[in-house]
Design a protein around this motif. Structure first.
Motif, PDB file in Angstrom:
ATOM      1  N   TRP A  74       1.007  -1.325   0.065  1.00  0.00           N
ATOM      2  CA  TRP A  74       0.071   0.129  -0.017  1.00  0.00           C
ATOM      3  C   TRP A  74       1.026   1.189  -0.107  1.00  0.00           C
ATOM      4  N   ARG A  75       1.959   1.280   0.521  1.00  0.00           N
ATOM      5  CA  ARG A  75       3.126   2.401   0.024  1.00  0.00           C
ATOM      6  C   ARG A  75       4.363   1.673  -0.268  1.00  0.00           C
ATOM      7  N   PRO A  76       5.441   2.597  -0.778  1.00  0.00           N
ATOM      8  CA  PRO A  76       6.491   1.897  -1.018  1.00  0.00           C
ATOM      9  C   PRO A  76       7.204   1.293   0.084  1.00  0.00           C
ATOM     10  N   ALA A 168      -1.977  -1.504   9.558  1.00  0.00           N
ATOM     11  CA  ALA A 168      -2.043  -1.948   8.153  1.00  0.00           C
ATOM     12  C   ALA A 168      -1.152  -3.314   7.888  1.00  0.00           C
ATOM     13  N   PHE A 169      -0.426  -3.598   9.105  1.00  0.00           N
ATOM     14  CA  PHE A 169       0.030  -4.957   8.891  1.00  0.00           C
ATOM     15  C   PHE A 169      -0.801  -6.354   8.931  1.00  0.00           C
ATOM     16  N   GLY A 170      -1.826  -5.683   9.159  1.00  0.00           N
ATOM     17  CA  GLY A 170      -3.164  -6.712   9.098  1.00  0.00           C
ATOM     18  C   GLY A 170      -3.544  -7.446  10.369  1.00  0.00           C
ATOM     19  N   ARG A 227      12.014   8.314   6.158  1.00  0.00           N
ATOM     20  CA  ARG A 227      10.264   7.864   6.579  1.00  0.00           C
ATOM     21  C   ARG A 227      10.478   7.005   7.719  1.00  0.00           C
ATOM     22  N   SER A 228      11.375   5.995   7.594  1.00  0.00           N
ATOM     23  CA  SER A 228      11.402   4.880   8.322  1.00  0.00           C
ATOM     24  C   SER A 228      11.610   5.522  10.015  1.00  0.00           C
ATOM     25  N   LEU A 229      12.424   6.488  10.157  1.00  0.00           N
ATOM     26  CA  LEU A 229      12.548   7.139  11.711  1.00  0.00           C
ATOM     27  C   LEU A 229      11.197   7.647  11.965  1.00  0.00           C
TER      28      LEU A 229
HETATM   29  C1  OVV Z   1      10.003  -1.382  12.858  1.00  0.00           C
HETATM   30  C2  OVV Z   1       9.326  -0.417  12.114  1.00  0.00           C
HETATM   31  C3  OVV Z   1       7.835  -0.433  12.085  1.00  0.00           C
HETATM   32  C4  OVV Z   1       7.332   0.228  11.057  1.00  0.00           C
HETATM   33  C5  OVV Z   1       7.692   1.114  10.044  1.00  0.00           C
HETATM   34  C6  OVV Z   1       9.129   0.791   9.844  1.00  0.00           C
HETATM   35  C7  OVV Z   1       9.784   0.007  10.934  1.00  0.00           C
HETATM   36  C8  OVV Z   1       9.824   1.441   8.631  1.00  0.00           C
HETATM   37  O1  OVV Z   1      10.921   1.197   8.449  1.00  0.00           O
HETATM   38  O2  OVV Z   1       8.904   2.018   8.004  1.00  0.00           O
END
Ligand code: OVV
Length: 393
Positions: A74-76, A168-170, A227-229
């Motif tokens: 659903w997202r990159p 969204a991981f379900g 974005r991950s942060l």
């Molecule tokens: C551990 C974690 C949870 C959610 C998103 C991400 C990492 C990410 O890297 O976007």
């Protein structure tokens, strides 16, 4: 294993996952969850072994229910969470360095001042407050966005965006549906905060872009690593702080112990992460047929790893349901394990130790003073409200 009773709505297990986790561990080292046609593991040894074996249990097909081999994400995809070596290596190496224990040490000093101000302001307003909104959410939101270096505008989108990502991981239920109308707006807001020109010169964000300038990562990768942060660094720490405050509010003897030995604040946080496991679950996908505990999991199948259940497994932990600062919680799976283990864990520990140190000096007792309310999320074990009453030194 059939679905737990009353599981048509996501309520009962999200409200209290512990009875289901006990059933899951009792059912065997690996079980098949019929409702979703996926495999699951709830015992410490098997979850630990799977997390360690990234070659067999891949992340690149997604760590949610959706299988990226067939379904468009659903997202990159995250370059860290949803990637495996070799693609995972460069982004991971860059963040490991930027978020390393030595690299972030100087932040601790300014965060201590923030923590003192926050706690003094709170106590000046009264001895009763909400440990979730007034402390557990307020502190990370006060220090982390500045540490990353994002603009003021759009910070209100961090928590709702994170909440949706973890939903969204379900599975695709009403929690995901509820977030859907805001996805486009939230995603655009978060993406705009990852651009080089909006970030301050000295934050984690700028350091990620500097890694692109050095050629350690590409310019296309940099904003996704920022974005991950922003995705993994806010809801997680908010709930991490909430669980440690909840644990202390319900274990007054442990609060006394912390006040006697303030050096226990780091142990306390990890023990709370073990005890409540703010991140409850992640999937992997098998890259080959693999036998686990006498059962065959075929290639290409989703397997759900219950971190929270492993962290309460009596096969691994003595008295697992006790919040106990005298135990050694290291080895808990609340930050995951192996090559994907939480890259921000030193930041989380520093935030927690900073706020706990201030509270341990200032507050002699903390107790629940009203009805508590869980926040339901498909992946997070979270609190919406924890009314507390404190006494001060
Ligand atoms: C551990 C974690 C949870 C959610 C998103 C991400 C990492 C990410 O890297 O976007």
């Amino acid at each position: 294993m059939p679905a737990p009773q009353g599981s048509a709505a996501p309520g009962p297990v999200l409200e209290d996952p512990l009875p289901f986790q006990a059933d899951l561990r009792a059912a065997g080292p690996v079980v098949h969850l019929d409702k979703y046609d996926v495999f699951a593991m709830g015992r410490y040894n098997e979850v630990h072994a799977a997390l360690t074996d990234w070659q067999t249990f891949q992340s690149a097909a997604g760590v949610g229910l959706s299988n990226f081999r067939y379904d468009k994400p659903w997202r990159p995809p995250s370059l860290l969470l949803e990637a495996d070596p070799p693609h995972h290596d460069a982004p991971r190496a860059v963040l490991t360095k930027i978020l390393g224990p030595r690299e972030i040490r100087r932040l601790g000093e300014s965060w201590a001042t923030d923590a003192e101000e926050l706690v003094e302001d709170l106590l000046a307003r009264g001895k009763e407050f909400d440990a979730v909104t007034d402390l557990a959410a307020a502190f990370p939101l006060r220090v982390f966005p500045d540490a990353v270096g994002i603009p003021q505008a759009g910070r209100e989108d961090l928590l709702p965006y994170g909440d949706h990502v973890f939903n969204a991981f379900g599975p695709p239920n009403e929690l995901v549906a509820k977030g859907a109308p805001r996805v486009a707006g939230l995603s655009a807001s978060i993406a705009s905060q990852c651009a080089r020109d909006v970030l301050t010169a000295d934050g984690f964000g700028a350091q990620i872009w500097a890694a692109a300038d050095r050629g350690d990562i590409t310019e296309a990768q940099a904003p996704l690593i920022v974005r991950s942060l922003l995705t993994a660094g806010v809801d997680t720490t908010v709930n991490g702080l909430a669980v440690v405050l909840y644990a202390f509010a319900t274990h007054p003897d442990q609060w006394d112990l912390l006040r006697e030995k303030p050096a226990l604040s780091r142990t306390a946080f990890d023990e709370a992460v073990r005890f409540e496991s703010p991140v409850q679950t992640f999937f992997r996908t098998t890259t080959r047929d693999i036998e686990v505990g006498g059962a065959l999991i075929p290639e290409g199948r989703k397997i759900l790893m219950f971190l929270g259940s492993a962290n309460r497994d009596p096969r691994r932990w003595e008295n697992p349901d006790a919040f106990d600062l005298n135990r050694d919680p290291s080895g808990h799976l609340g930050f995951g394990f192996g090559i994907h283990q939480c890259v921000g864990q030193h930041i989380a520990r520093l935030e927690a130790a900073t706020i706990l140190s201030v509270l341990a000096k200032r507050i002699t007792s903390i107790e629940i003073s009203g009805p508590t309310r869980r926040h339901h999320n498909n992946t997070l074990r979270a609190w919406a409200s924890l009314p507390v009453r404190v006494r001060t030194a």
